[in-house]
Design a protein around this motif. Structure first.
Motif, PDB file in Angstrom:
ATOM      1  N   PRO A   2       1.711   9.352  33.030  1.00  0.00           N
ATOM      2  CA  PRO A   2       1.798   7.935  32.678  1.00  0.00           C
ATOM      3  C   PRO A   2       0.695   7.583  31.696  1.00  0.00           C
ATOM      4  CG  PRO A   2       0.980   8.212  34.922  1.00  0.00           C
ATOM      5  CD  PRO A   2       1.376   9.555  34.429  1.00  0.00           C
ATOM      6  N   PRO A   7      -0.971   1.402  36.346  1.00  0.00           N
ATOM      7  CA  PRO A   7      -1.836   1.052  37.465  1.00  0.00           C
ATOM      8  C   PRO A   7      -2.109   2.273  38.324  1.00  0.00           C
ATOM      9  CG  PRO A   7       0.414   0.304  37.853  1.00  0.00           C
ATOM     10  CD  PRO A   7       0.375   0.856  36.468  1.00  0.00           C
ATOM     11  N   THR A   8      -3.305   2.408  38.784  1.00  0.00           N
ATOM     12  CA  THR A   8      -3.616   3.464  39.736  1.00  0.00           C
ATOM     13  C   THR A   8      -3.516   2.874  41.120  1.00  0.00           C
ATOM     14  OG1 THR A   8      -5.887   2.860  39.338  1.00  0.00           O
ATOM     15  CG2 THR A   8      -5.100   4.825  38.243  1.00  0.00           C
ATOM     16  N   ALA A   9      -3.735   3.687  42.142  1.00  0.00           N
ATOM     17  CA  ALA A   9      -3.500   3.249  43.517  1.00  0.00           C
ATOM     18  C   ALA A   9      -4.192   1.917  43.804  1.00  0.00           C
ATOM     19  CB  ALA A   9      -3.973   4.305  44.490  1.00  0.00           C
ATOM     20  N   PRO A  11      -5.591  -0.866  41.632  1.00  0.00           N
ATOM     21  CA  PRO A  11      -5.748  -1.275  40.241  1.00  0.00           C
ATOM     22  C   PRO A  11      -7.191  -1.709  39.965  1.00  0.00           C
ATOM     23  CG  PRO A  11      -3.892  -2.401  41.276  1.00  0.00           C
ATOM     24  CD  PRO A  11      -4.595  -1.644  42.344  1.00  0.00           C
ATOM     25  N   MET A  18      -4.109  -1.507  26.789  1.00  0.00           N
ATOM     26  CA  MET A  18      -2.718  -1.436  27.212  1.00  0.00           C
ATOM     27  C   MET A  18      -1.880  -1.037  26.014  1.00  0.00           C
ATOM     28  SD  MET A  18      -2.243  -4.884  29.363  1.00  0.00           S
ATOM     29  CE  MET A  18      -3.228  -5.301  30.777  1.00  0.00           C
ATOM     30  N   VAL A  26       2.584  -8.619  29.617  1.00  0.00           N
ATOM     31  CA  VAL A  26       1.538  -9.415  30.260  1.00  0.00           C
ATOM     32  C   VAL A  26       1.443 -10.790  29.613  1.00  0.00           C
ATOM     33  CG1 VAL A  26      -0.955  -9.600  30.596  1.00  0.00           C
ATOM     34  CG2 VAL A  26       0.203  -7.455  31.092  1.00  0.00           C
TER      35      VAL A  26
ATOM     36  N   ARG B 119      -0.888  -6.773  39.594  1.00  0.00           N
ATOM     37  CA  ARG B 119      -0.749  -5.353  39.285  1.00  0.00           C
ATOM     38  C   ARG B 119      -1.324  -4.886  37.952  1.00  0.00           C
ATOM     39  NH1 ARG B 119       1.938  -2.835  42.924  1.00  0.00           N
ATOM     40  NH2 ARG B 119       2.075  -1.050  41.568  1.00  0.00           N
ATOM     41  N   PHE B 120      -1.461  -5.780  37.008  1.00  0.00           N
ATOM     42  CA  PHE B 120      -2.034  -5.371  35.717  1.00  0.00           C
ATOM     43  C   PHE B 120      -3.248  -6.210  35.382  1.00  0.00           C
ATOM     44  CE2 PHE B 120       2.684  -4.856  35.062  1.00  0.00           C
ATOM     45  CZ  PHE B 120       2.691  -3.506  35.317  1.00  0.00           C
ATOM     46  N   ALA B 188       1.466   1.406  44.506  1.00  0.00           N
ATOM     47  CA  ALA B 188       1.476   1.611  43.060  1.00  0.00           C
ATOM     48  C   ALA B 188       2.334   2.818  42.670  1.00  0.00           C
ATOM     49  CB  ALA B 188       0.054   1.801  42.551  1.00  0.00           C
ATOM     50  N   GLU B 189       2.450   3.779  43.581  1.00  0.00           N
ATOM     51  CA  GLU B 189       3.195   5.010  43.242  1.00  0.00           C
ATOM     52  C   GLU B 189       4.623   4.695  42.843  1.00  0.00           C
ATOM     53  OE1 GLU B 189       1.572   4.750  46.266  1.00  0.00           O
ATOM     54  OE2 GLU B 189      -0.213   5.715  45.438  1.00  0.00           O
ATOM     55  N   GLU B 192       4.734   3.778  39.304  1.00  0.00           N
ATOM     56  CA  GLU B 192       4.549   4.975  38.474  1.00  0.00           C
ATOM     57  C   GLU B 192       5.820   5.806  38.435  1.00  0.00           C
ATOM     58  OE1 GLU B 192       1.093   6.765  40.176  1.00  0.00           O
ATOM     59  OE2 GLU B 192      -0.145   5.081  39.519  1.00  0.00           O
ATOM     60  N   GLU B 195       8.257   4.347  36.213  1.00  0.00           N
ATOM     61  CA  GLU B 195       7.846   4.543  34.828  1.00  0.00           C
ATOM     62  C   GLU B 195       8.192   5.951  34.351  1.00  0.00           C
ATOM     63  OE1 GLU B 195       4.005   2.982  32.343  1.00  0.00           O
ATOM     64  OE2 GLU B 195       4.066   2.935  34.519  1.00  0.00           O
TER      65      GLU B 195
END
Lengths: 325, 299
Positions: A2, A7-9, A11, A18, A26, B119-120, B188-189, B192, B195
């Motif tokens: 990715p 996002p990681t586990a 965030p 980005m 966003v 999330r972002f 979050a997985e 991903e 994605e």
């Protein structure tokens, strides 16, 4: 892999770059609603504070900066001070009565059953829950209208029932004007608001109580705790956060109270006994056109509301509640 | 949960136990009595309203327990008077339009915004989140005067679109506040994985994340629906053109405007018209609604 912006586990914050498509996502998802929110909520809030320092409306249509004069005026105004006092009474009594009543009803529904065996609720408790919730689905203005009719001195059902009390007790309710007497107008109005909300908070508390692990009740019981003891030592502490939330919501609502009072006593009740700040504000702004002064009233209302919320948080913390998460 | 402890503590003798059971019975009966009383206090006003909607104004004035003479005829008169002469039919239509569109908009905007903020995270996202939360704390009354002039300046005062946008703006902070934790809790997985499968942000949001936050979304939708349907202050202040009235406003007007000439039978009929649809919806969906309440408290 990715891309870097995924996002990681957990965030992380920070300005990682980005990719353009995400940036667009966003910007749209946050930007679009924020334009509306800033324009119609935040901007008016800020403007109100500025207006409150001007003499807009009143005798001239100009808008001059006059500092705190509006505040001096409204704090010297007996009618507004009475409205403020009425709001404080409402903010104390409405949450207190509603929370106590709904907590007791919720306890009865959930743990009112036998003390032997597992904790259980009453039979038919679902019906009580469904019925008690009815008023919450009725628009507040209609609740007010229904009760204005209920309280009517001669054609209302409240007196219709009370006049039938035995031993001559009923006579005093002949044509008694519940909303027309200074002594009863406020309590009668408080009852209407409580009537509208008990069911909702009862259901909320039932949900919270059901989330308490049954082992806690079993343990309390093995230790020999009676029902009252269990109620105060197990149930109440476990749903403390919910009670606090309920208290704040109800207090904020009682500090507004516009819709109920507008339906029950549009003119503020006998001797302004049920007049609330919001009614005074509305009249000052939209009937008298004194926008500056009305905005000052709005600022006072907001300040009292924030003070109230802070007070509830503070008291809850003093009584040993968790600090905010 | 059941059968955890079918026995009372061993220390209790049989006598103790009998006493306890008798106490149980007392409390059981007491609880039922209290709950039945409260249910009556809730239901009686509603039944009385229904009963009064079948009476003429003359009959209403002659006392709360007077029986209506011609139930069917009077009901018909009262309801047609409320529906047509007092325009409740039109107000109902306005309400459905305003609440329906505002609800759809605020759910779309609110869930989008909550999702992205949760999330972002980007620089300043935290500040935006707190700014949105602040909207929950201030009373609408503080904003009402400037709001009036903002709408006036953009030409949306006294119009349904103006009312819709205001509804959306004021329901927005609560929506974000409620949905944020739901999106935050989603693993979050999954994002991903979507994605990797080639889904863009929009697709991931609409087809993967939204369905997973369904309990939260259902709860907020119901709360927003009730809140917007019951809204009174915003229309009364910002929507004073009689043909654009919403139901709550129309009812208040109905009760006060005609002074002594209020047709009370029709007023009660109007109340019934206002209450019945929501009450029916509630009885059908009460399970979901009560479930959504617990979803709200247990996060």
């Amino acid at each position: 892999m990715p891309s870097a912006g995924a996002p990681t586990a957990a965030p992380k914050r920070g300005g990682r770059r980005m990719r353009p498509s995400r940036l667009l996502f966003v910007v749209i998802t946050v930007g679009l609603p924020m334009v509306l929110y800033l324009g119609l909520v935040i901007w008016p809030f800020l403007q109100a504070i500025y207006y409150s320092l001007t003499n807009w409306g009143g005798f001239s249509s100009s808008m001059d900066f006059i500092g705190l004069d509006n505040y001096k005026q409204i704090f010297g105004d007996d009618v507004f001070m009475k409205a403020l006092r009425n709001n404080v009474i409402l903010a104390i009594l409405v949450p207190l009565v509603t929370v106590v009543l709904s907590f007791v009803l919720a306890t009865m529904v959930t743990v009112g059953g036998s003390t032997t065996g597992a904790v259980r609720g009453l039979k038919g408790s679902n019906i009580y829950r469904v019925v008690s919730f009815f008023p919450y689905t009725i628009p507040a203005i209609v609740i007010g209208l229904i009760w204005a009719q209920m309280y009517d001195p001669s054609k209302g059902i409240v007196n219709g029932i009370l006049t039938h009390l035995p031993f001559g007790l009923g006579d005093r309710f002949n044509s008694f004007a519940w909303l027309g007497e200074t002594a009863t107008a406020m309590p009668a109005s408080i009852f209407v608001i409580v009537w509208g909300f008990v069911g909702f908070y009862m259901v909320l508390f039932v949900a919270a109580i059901k989330g308490i692990p049954a082992e806690l009740y079993d343990a309390a019981r093995i230790d020999g705790a009676g029902r009252l003891r269990t109620m105060f030592s197990v149930t109440l502490p476990m749903i403390r956060e919910t009670v606090q939330t309920a208290y704040i919501y109800l207090g904020v609502l009682a500090l507004d109270a516009f819709v109920y009072m507008a339906a029950l006593n549009p003119t503020g009740g006998p001797d302004n006994s049920t007049l609330v700040m919001s009614q005074d504000l509305f009249k000052t702004a939209f009937s008298q056109g004194q926008y500056g002064r009305a905005s000052a009233m709005g600022v006072v209302l907001a300040a009292v509301t924030l003070l109230f919320a802070a007070l509830v948080f503070g008291v809850n913390r003093l009584l040993g509640g968790k600090a905010d998460k | 949960m059941s059968a955890v402890s079918t026995k009372t503590p061993q220390s209790d003798g049989p006598q103790e136990e009998r006493k306890r059971e008798r106490g149980d019975l007392g409390i059981l009966i007491g609880s039922h009595v209290v709950l039945i009383c409260w249910s009556l206090i809730v239901v009686l006003p509603l039944l009385w309203t229904l009963f009064s909607s079948a009476k003429t104004t003359g009959e209403i004035f002659s006392g709360p327990f007077t029986m209506p003479h011609d139930i069917i005829g009077t009901l018909k008169d009262n309801f047609s008077s409320a529906w047509n002469d007092s325009h409740l039919g039109r107000y109902l239509l306005n309400t459905v339009i305003v609440v329906g569109i505002a609800l759809a908009l605020v759910m779309a905007l609110g869930s989008m915004c909550a999702y992205t903020l949760a999330r972002f995270p980007f620089p300043g996202s935290r500040a935006i989140y707190y700014l949105i939360l602040a909207g929950n704390t201030f009373p609408i009354f503080l904003a009402i005067v400037p709001l009036f002039f903002v709408l006036k300046n953009v030409g949306l005062l006294n119009s349904l679109p103006g009312l819709i946008l205001t509804y959306v703006a004021f329901a927005f902070p609560f929506t974000v506040f409620f949905l944020y934790p739901f999106f935050r809790a989603l693993p979050a997985e999954i994002g991903e994985a979507a994605e990797l499968d080639g889904a863009g942000d929009w697709r991931t949001f609409v087809q993967v994340m939204l369905p997973m936050a369904r309990p939260g979304i259902a709860a907020v939708t119901i709360f927003n629906f009730l809140g917007l349907w019951n809204q009174f202050l915003l229309p009364v202040a910002l929507n004073t053109d009689e043909k654009n009235y919403v139901l709550s406003q129309g009812m208040a007007n109905f009760a006060s405007s005609a002074g002594y000439e209020v047709n009370f039978g029709a007023l009660f009929a109007g109340v019934v018209i206002t209450v019945i649809p929501v009450l029916i919806v509630y009885v059908i969906f009460q399970r979901q609604l009560q479930g959504s309440l617990s979803a709200g408290t247990m996060k």
